[in-house]
Write a protein that holds these residues in place. Structure first.
Motif, PDB file in Angstrom:
ATOM      1  N   GLU A   1     -10.228  -0.873   4.128  1.00 18.48           N
ATOM      2  CA  GLU A   1      -9.030  -1.177   4.898  1.00 18.48           C
ATOM      3  C   GLU A   1      -9.431  -1.728   6.264  1.00 18.48           C
ATOM      4  O   GLU A   1     -10.191  -1.094   6.996  1.00 18.48           O
ATOM      5  CB  GLU A   1      -8.192   0.082   5.081  1.00 18.48           C
TER       6      GLU A   1
ATOM      7  N   THR B   1      -3.925  -1.462   8.646  1.00 19.78           N
ATOM      8  CA  THR B   1      -2.792  -0.917   7.900  1.00 19.78           C
ATOM      9  C   THR B   1      -1.632  -0.742   8.862  1.00 19.78           C
ATOM     10  O   THR B   1      -1.830  -0.528  10.061  1.00 19.78           O
ATOM     11  CB  THR B   1      -3.104   0.438   7.228  1.00 19.78           C
TER      12      THR B   1
ATOM     13  N   TYR C   1       0.834  -1.200   0.000  1.00 15.79           N
ATOM     14  CA  TYR C   1       0.000   0.000   0.000  1.00 15.79           C
ATOM     15  C   TYR C   1       0.869   1.250   0.000  1.00 15.79           C
ATOM     16  O   TYR C   1       0.612   2.212   0.724  1.00 15.79           O
ATOM     17  CB  TYR C   1      -0.896  -0.024   1.242  1.00 15.79           C
TER      18      TYR C   1
END
Length: 509
Positions: free
Chosen positions: A412, A415, A377
């Motif tokens: 998401e 993360t 990402y």
């Protein structure tokens, strides 16, 4: 890994049961057979990885790495690992060409055998992957000259039977090997199915007899070959070949083969073929997520390959249509198994093959999906991004609004930010070093993933705490090539950094 802007191209219990069976079928007791672990490229390993306490042994995968400053414009192929813990790794031997295969004892790193190949690279910008695959019958297969595939049986021993196969027939190759060597080259990793059949892309740069065209090839275990041109498979005369580095993927029942093809303008299709006949059974034009009337780009310098989820859905990373509108992150396109239904896409995809994360590994997850996805990402500084390079666990069946583009993308779930400040961008507040992974090993038992960064360290991303633990320094840190992480049959962790394969484990030296 290589930073893009440095490059030359500036529901039910039944489904849960199915997921469990898929994980076991793909992972328990199985060796690491190629790109992304298995023919679906899931990255799933049921082997419990060792604590990453020290480097056990190391060996170069490039004897003449070509740096531009401190950046390596190269992608190195995945090692494969047998049931008997032999680690087989492709090694680049020259500055611009030359490859050999080395077999190392997984416990000690000692050399068991090596063989020089006649393989030469296709025309390229960054050095592409070199293809090695391990079949279920413990045969090591690797790309060789003229689009041929050589093999070695009994790879755990110092000696073993060897041979060579051509998808257009060995007698044809032998009759004019110089012409085929000059004009035909494998340009993707090799994928093997449960029966030992091989699949790979190839490019043709000149005239051969019979007349070959760039496309997809199949070689059965007995050496019988077949092929179809990329343009015929797509039913589009503008299509020229498969992109470099794209490992074909197989459906969970191994009946369907997935790969992408590209035209002369850099756009193309995701295709589904019958894995026995190579007849096209499905296709979809690859489109940009932000502007779906525009085609997505397929780049030879990317390393994305199709990944098939436990429910049969297909995921494939592409680049955005208009350069930089998504900060050079591309998109992770998502389709049902027939390629007729487009689903929510991920916000990053162009240079990564996602891994499967069973939802049970993420205790904080409250959604309904039976599996999640791990994706790189990065948000590249210098091309519009904020430099806050992350890894993400995504829900493929839920959505959110992307903060960069406003597009609707996969939600998401977790993360994690890279831990090391990026001294190349001191004026970009919060910029951190990029992640260097193109496919990530998932440790189901420890509920974690093995990830490495261009800061020169490897980490365990612990899904339970959403933290990076067990950091181990491998190199001083450079602009690394995108490379895989691998878990061996004895739990040893393998990572490629600065053109070296590192075997990582625990205990005193």
């Amino acid at each position: 890994m290589i930073r893009f802007h440095h490059r030359a191209l500036v529901c039910s219990s039944l489904l849960l049961a199915a997921l469990t069976c898929h994980v076991r079928a793909q992972s328990i007791g199985l060796p690491w057979s190629g790109h992304g672990h298995d023919p679906q490229h899931t990255g799933l390993s049921q082997v419990t990885s060792k604590a990453m306490e020290r480097i056990l042994w190391q060996t170069p995968v490039d004897l003449a790495p070509q740096y531009v400053g401190t950046t390596l414009y190269a992608h190195y192929g995945s090692p494969v690992i047998t049931r008997q813990n032999t680690v087989i790794v492709p090694v680049k031997t020259g500055a611009n060409d030359g490859f050999r295969i080395e077999a190392h004892d997984g416990a000690t790193g000692g050399m068991k055998w090596q063989v020089t190949t006649g393989y030469t690279l296709p025309a390229h910008n960054w050095v592409p992957h070199y293809g090695v695959a391990l079949t279920p019958k413990n045969r090591v297969c690797f790309a060789d000259a003229g689009g041929t595939v050589s093999y070695r049986d009994n790879p755990d021993a110092a000696g073993g039977a060897t041979g060579q196969m051509a998808f257009y027939g060995m007698p044809t190759y032998v009759s004019d090997s110089a012409t085929f060597d000059a004009n035909v080259r494998i340009n993707t990793p090799i994928t093997t199915d449960r029966y030992g059949n091989l699949f790979f892309g190839f490019v043709v740069s000149g005239t051969t007899t019979p007349a070959l065209q760039s496309g997809i090839a199949r070689i059965a275990e007995d050496g019988t070959g077949s092929w179809v041109s990329a343009s015929s498979a797509a039913d589009d005369a503008s299509v020229i070949r498969l992109p470099h580095n794209l490992a074909p993927a197989l459906s969970n029942d191994h009946k369907s083969l997935y790969f992408a093809v590209v035209d002369g303008n850099g756009f193309g299709y995701l295709l589904m073929l019958d894995s026995r006949t190579l007849e096209t059974t499905g296709k979809v034009r690859l489109k940009d997520v932000l502007s779906p009337v525009d085609d997505a780009r397929l780049l030879d310098d990317g390393t994305a390959a199709p990944m098939v989820g436990p429910d049969g859905d297909v995921y494939f990373g592409v680049f955005e249509h208009s350069w930089g509108v998504n900060h050079y992150r591309g998109w992770l396109r998502h389709y049902d198994k027939t390629l007729t239904q487009a689903k929510a896409s991920g916000a990053f995809g162009w240079d990564h093959t996602p891994s499967v994360v069973p939802a049970s590994l993420v205790a904080s997850y409250q959604g309904t999906s039976k599996y999640l996805l791990l994706s790189k990402y990065n948000n590249y500084a210098g091309v519009g991004g904020d430099g806050r390079n992350k890894l993400a666990v995504l829900d493929p069946n839920d959505t959110q609004t992307d903060a960069v583009t406003g597009a609707t993308v996969m939600k998401e779930i977790l993360t994690v930010l890279g831990p090391t400040p990026d001294d190349e961008y001191p004026s970009v507040d919060g910029a951190v070093r990029e992640w260097c992974v193109n496919t990530v090993a998932i440790d189901v038992a420890k509920k974690s993933a093995i990830v490495h960064s261009e800061d020169g360290k490897v980490y365990r991303w612990d899904f339970k705490t959403n933290t990076l633990i067990e950091p181990l320094t491998l190199t001083p840190g450079i602009g690394e090539a995108y490379t895989p992480s691998v878990i061996g049959v004895d739990g040893t962790v393998y990572v490629i950094a600065n053109a070296v394969l590192f075997a990582i484990g625990e205990g005193a030296p």
